[in-house]
Enzyme design. Structure first.
Site, mmCIF file in Angstrom:
data_model
loop_
_atom_site.group_PDB
_atom_site.id
_atom_site.type_symbol
_atom_site.label_atom_id
_atom_site.label_comp_id
_atom_site.label_asym_id
_atom_site.label_seq_id
_atom_site.Cartn_x
_atom_site.Cartn_y
_atom_site.Cartn_z
ATOM 1 N N GLY A 264 41.828 40.947 31.262
ATOM 2 C CA GLY A 264 42.022 39.574 30.825
ATOM 3 C C GLY A 264 42.180 38.619 31.985
ATOM 4 N N ASP B 131 39.439 33.568 43.446
ATOM 5 C CA ASP B 131 40.698 32.924 43.820
ATOM 6 C C ASP B 131 41.588 33.900 44.586
ATOM 7 O OD1 ASP B 131 39.896 30.620 42.431
ATOM 8 O OD2 ASP B 131 40.747 31.374 40.560
ATOM 9 N N SER C 282 38.097 42.992 34.439
ATOM 10 C CA SER C 282 37.846 41.562 34.243
ATOM 11 C C SER C 282 37.582 40.928 35.601
ATOM 12 C CB SER C 282 39.040 40.878 33.577
ATOM 13 O OG SER C 282 38.855 39.474 33.549
ATOM 14 N N ASN D 64 45.738 29.716 40.370
ATOM 15 C CA ASN D 64 45.510 31.140 40.610
ATOM 16 C C ASN D 64 45.768 31.520 42.065
ATOM 17 O OD1 ASN D 64 44.829 31.684 37.966
ATOM 18 N ND2 ASN D 64 42.621 31.549 38.305
ATOM 19 N N GLY E 225 41.659 27.211 39.698
ATOM 20 C CA GLY E 225 41.630 27.668 41.080
ATOM 21 C C GLY E 225 42.932 27.533 41.840
ATOM 22 N N GLY E 226 43.469 26.306 41.939
ATOM 23 C CA GLY E 226 44.668 26.094 42.736
ATOM 24 C C GLY E 226 45.873 26.841 42.216
#
Length: 317
Positions: free
Chosen positions: A289, A254, A248, A43, A40-41
């Site tokens: 991806g 995020d 994807s 991205n 998360g952080g």
């Protein structure tokens, strides 16, 4: 000093590949493998950088896979501060099955952090300078349930705004314990935390109740094909979905957080920030991806969303 600091307590090395068929027992031969720094952080910081934001990612990394993560971060030129730990950085694997166009995602929990490592991360953020702190992603195994609330308290002490994007205890044990400017749960995360009866038509009121109870100033619920609903003291805004070809779903949430946070930091209204966040989230699904959104797609989709929306709501207070 970075305007926005993102926190990656449980980053990943995202491995993506394609296969004709995914099946049990037999070896699944893959092609088009790629390795990207994720979680998360990380991205959120990557997307903020792509969109021109002033950002630095505070990222935990450990073991031989941590060395690989640092190498991957260096290759993309992301401004990072590495917090070393003993455990190996986790590796997530995504496989796209060409025959069905389905995506299989395998995400490990990651190594637990020691009390000393947690304190090291807290101290790193205490001495940092920033105006916004984004805590995004899962909390590491064995961490105190209120670990993100502790980081939120640091943001409060600095007069910075705190953005939360987590699930499970990372969500429920943070709201109400520290001031949250923006929280972005998905619909499934809202169901898990606040009631399995929620759906796309009712989660707006649930989000508004979180605002009314003082849990967060802005609650943005992403609902996939149903768009997003955003509640604030200005009311409830629904951002409709755009019909696009989904390659994807990795990093879409995020990207939404990054886009909305950047727009809010730039002084945009809640409605405008929600549209920009939705544009970033939609742009992310256009890439295959583990690739994330591209700026030109975000700008183009933002204009499409604006055209489909009614007149913007009043500016955020």
């Amino acid at each position: 000093m970075p305007q926005i600091l993102t926190l990656a307590l449980n980053p990943t090395i995202d491995v993506s590949a394609e296969a004709d068929v995914v099946r049990p027992t037999h070896k699944t031969r893959t092609t088009n493998e790629s390795f990207e720094p994720g979680g998360g952080g990380v991205n959120v910081a990557r997307v903020l950088t792509e969109l021109g934001g002033n950002v630095e990612a505070y990222c935990i990394a450990g073991g031989v896979t941590g060395d690989l993560l640092k190498d991957l971060l260096g290759r993309i030129g992301l401004h990072t501060h590495i917090i070393p730990v003993a455990g190996n950085t986790r590796m997530a694997h995504m496989v796209y099955e060409r025959s069905t166009r389905l995506e299989y995602r395998f995400v490990p929990s990651g190594a637990p952090l020691t009390d000393e490592e947690i304190e090291r991360a807290l101290e790193a953020v205490r001495v940092a300078g920033f105006s916004w702190l984004v805590a995004s992603g899962s909390i590491p195994a064995g961490s105190p349930p209120d670990i993100l609330a502790r980081f939120g308290a640091i943001a409060e002490s600095k007069g910075a705004r705190f953005v939360l994007d987590s699930h499970g205890p990372g969500l429920t044990e943070t709201l109400g314990r520290t001031p949250v400017h923006l929280v972005k749960p998905s619909l499934n995360e809202m169901k898990g935390a606040f009631g399995s009866h929620l759906d796309a038509s009712s989660c707006g009121e649930a989000a508004a109740s979180l605002v009314a109870d003082g849990k967060a100033e802005i609650v943005a619920v992403t609902m996939g094909a149903d768009g997003a609903v955003i509640a604030s003291h200005d009311g409830i805004v629904h951002v409709p979905p755009l019909k696009v070809e989904v390659k994807s779903a990795v990093g879409a949430g995020d990207s939404f957080v990054a886009g909305m946070t950047l727009a809010l930091a730039d002084g945009k209204s809640v409605a405008e920030a929600a549209m920009f966040g939705a544009a970033a989230g939609t742009a992310a699904v256009l890439t295959a991806g583990t690739l994330l959104c591209q700026r030109e797609d975000v700008v183009r989709l933002y204009e499409q969303i604006r055209a489909a929306m009614p007149d913007p709501a009043p500016a955020a207070r």
